[in-house]
Motif scaffolding. Structure first.
Motif, short mmCIF file in Angstrom:
data_model
loop_
_atom_site.label_atom_id
_atom_site.label_comp_id
_atom_site.label_asym_id
_atom_site.label_seq_id
_atom_site.Cartn_x
_atom_site.Cartn_y
_atom_site.Cartn_z
N ARG A 78 0.12 5.57 6.56
CA ARG A 78 -0.76 6.50 5.85
C ARG A 78 -0.45 7.96 6.19
O ARG A 78 -0.77 8.87 5.42
CB ARG A 78 -2.22 6.22 6.18
CG ARG A 78 -2.77 5.01 5.46
CD ARG A 78 -4.28 4.85 5.74
NE ARG A 78 -4.77 3.62 5.19
CZ ARG A 78 -5.10 3.44 3.92
NH1 ARG A 78 -4.97 4.44 3.07
NH2 ARG A 78 -5.54 2.27 3.49
N ALA A 79 0.16 8.19 7.33
CA ALA A 79 0.49 9.55 7.75
C ALA A 79 1.69 10.12 6.98
O ALA A 79 1.96 11.31 7.07
CB ALA A 79 0.77 9.58 9.25
N VAL A 80 2.40 9.29 6.24
CA VAL A 80 3.56 9.76 5.47
C VAL A 80 3.07 10.55 4.27
O VAL A 80 2.26 10.06 3.48
CB VAL A 80 4.43 8.56 5.02
CG1 VAL A 80 5.55 9.03 4.09
CG2 VAL A 80 5.00 7.84 6.23
N GLU A 81 3.56 11.76 4.14
CA GLU A 81 3.15 12.64 3.05
C GLU A 81 3.44 12.00 1.70
O GLU A 81 4.52 11.48 1.46
CB GLU A 81 3.90 13.97 3.15
CG GLU A 81 3.51 14.96 2.09
CD GLU A 81 4.27 16.27 2.18
OE1 GLU A 81 4.34 16.95 1.16
OE2 GLU A 81 4.80 16.58 3.26
N GLY A 82 2.44 12.01 0.84
CA GLY A 82 2.59 11.49 -0.51
C GLY A 82 2.14 10.06 -0.68
O GLY A 82 1.90 9.63 -1.80
N VAL A 83 2.00 9.31 0.41
CA VAL A 83 1.55 7.92 0.31
C VAL A 83 0.06 7.93 0.01
O VAL A 83 -0.72 8.59 0.69
CB VAL A 83 1.86 7.14 1.61
CG1 VAL A 83 1.17 5.79 1.62
CG2 VAL A 83 3.37 6.97 1.77
N GLN A 84 -0.33 7.19 -1.02
CA GLN A 84 -1.73 7.16 -1.43
C GLN A 84 -2.54 6.06 -0.75
O GLN A 84 -3.65 6.28 -0.32
CB GLN A 84 -1.82 6.98 -2.95
CG GLN A 84 -1.19 8.13 -3.71
CD GLN A 84 -1.80 9.48 -3.35
OE1 GLN A 84 -3.01 9.64 -3.39
NE2 GLN A 84 -0.97 10.43 -2.97
N ASP A 85 -1.97 4.87 -0.68
CA ASP A 85 -2.68 3.75 -0.07
C ASP A 85 -1.67 2.83 0.59
O ASP A 85 -0.49 2.82 0.21
CB ASP A 85 -3.48 2.99 -1.14
CG ASP A 85 -4.56 2.09 -0.54
OD1 ASP A 85 -4.93 2.30 0.63
OD2 ASP A 85 -5.01 1.17 -1.24
N VAL A 86 -2.14 2.07 1.58
CA VAL A 86 -1.26 1.17 2.33
C VAL A 86 -1.97 -0.16 2.52
O VAL A 86 -3.13 -0.21 2.90
CB VAL A 86 -0.91 1.76 3.72
CG1 VAL A 86 -0.04 0.80 4.51
CG2 VAL A 86 -0.26 3.13 3.59
N THR A 87 -1.23 -1.23 2.25
CA THR A 87 -1.69 -2.58 2.54
C THR A 87 -0.64 -3.22 3.44
O THR A 87 0.55 -3.18 3.13
CB THR A 87 -1.82 -3.42 1.25
OG1 THR A 87 -2.75 -2.76 0.38
CG2 THR A 87 -2.30 -4.82 1.55
#
Length: 136
Positions: free
Chosen positions: A102-111
């Protein structure tokens, strides 16, 4: 006598190839290639900050990340495993991976999905991990 140095090019070794990323996201196709490359690079850096507390090697180099999907809306789905199903941090590790991604710039959501098929084995480790663990 000439000041020019003659070089036998047949004796010059080719430059070593840059290592291929251990993961390559499956991408929907709607994102620019440069953006996918940046997210991939940043994701690898983020995953390299997550360690199994019992092993002094990050989860990326251990080969615990099996698959990454990146959709056109910049949502990540990560399939990962553990070195053993009974790992004491099995309940916590997916959350650590999710937070890092989630800390990666541009990532909106993580599963993050925990998978155990195929089972992890030492052949999934990078050379860096093998050296760190004296696994030669």
């Amino acid at each position: 006598m000439t000041d020019e140095l003659e070089i036998d090019e047949s004796k010059i070794a080719p430059a070593p190839a840059l290592p291929e990323p251990r993961i390559t996201p499956n991408v929907g196709g709607g994102l620019p290639e440069a953006e996918v490359e940046r997210i991939t690079s940043d994701l690898i850096g983020a995953l390299k900050t997550v360690y199994d507390p019992e092993i002094p090697v990050d989860i990326y180099e251990l080969g615990l990340i099996y698959k990454v999907d990146l959709d056109d809306d910049r949502n990540l789905t990560i399939d990962m495993t553990l070195t053993a199903p009974g790992c004491p941090v099995a309940g916590e590790m997916p959350g650590w991976v999710e937070n890092a991604a989630r800390a990666v710039e541009g990532v909106q959501d993580v599963t993050v999905n925990m998978v155990f098929d195929p089972p992890w084995d030492a052949s999934r480790m990078s050379e860096e991990a093998q050296v760190a663990l004296n696994w030669w």
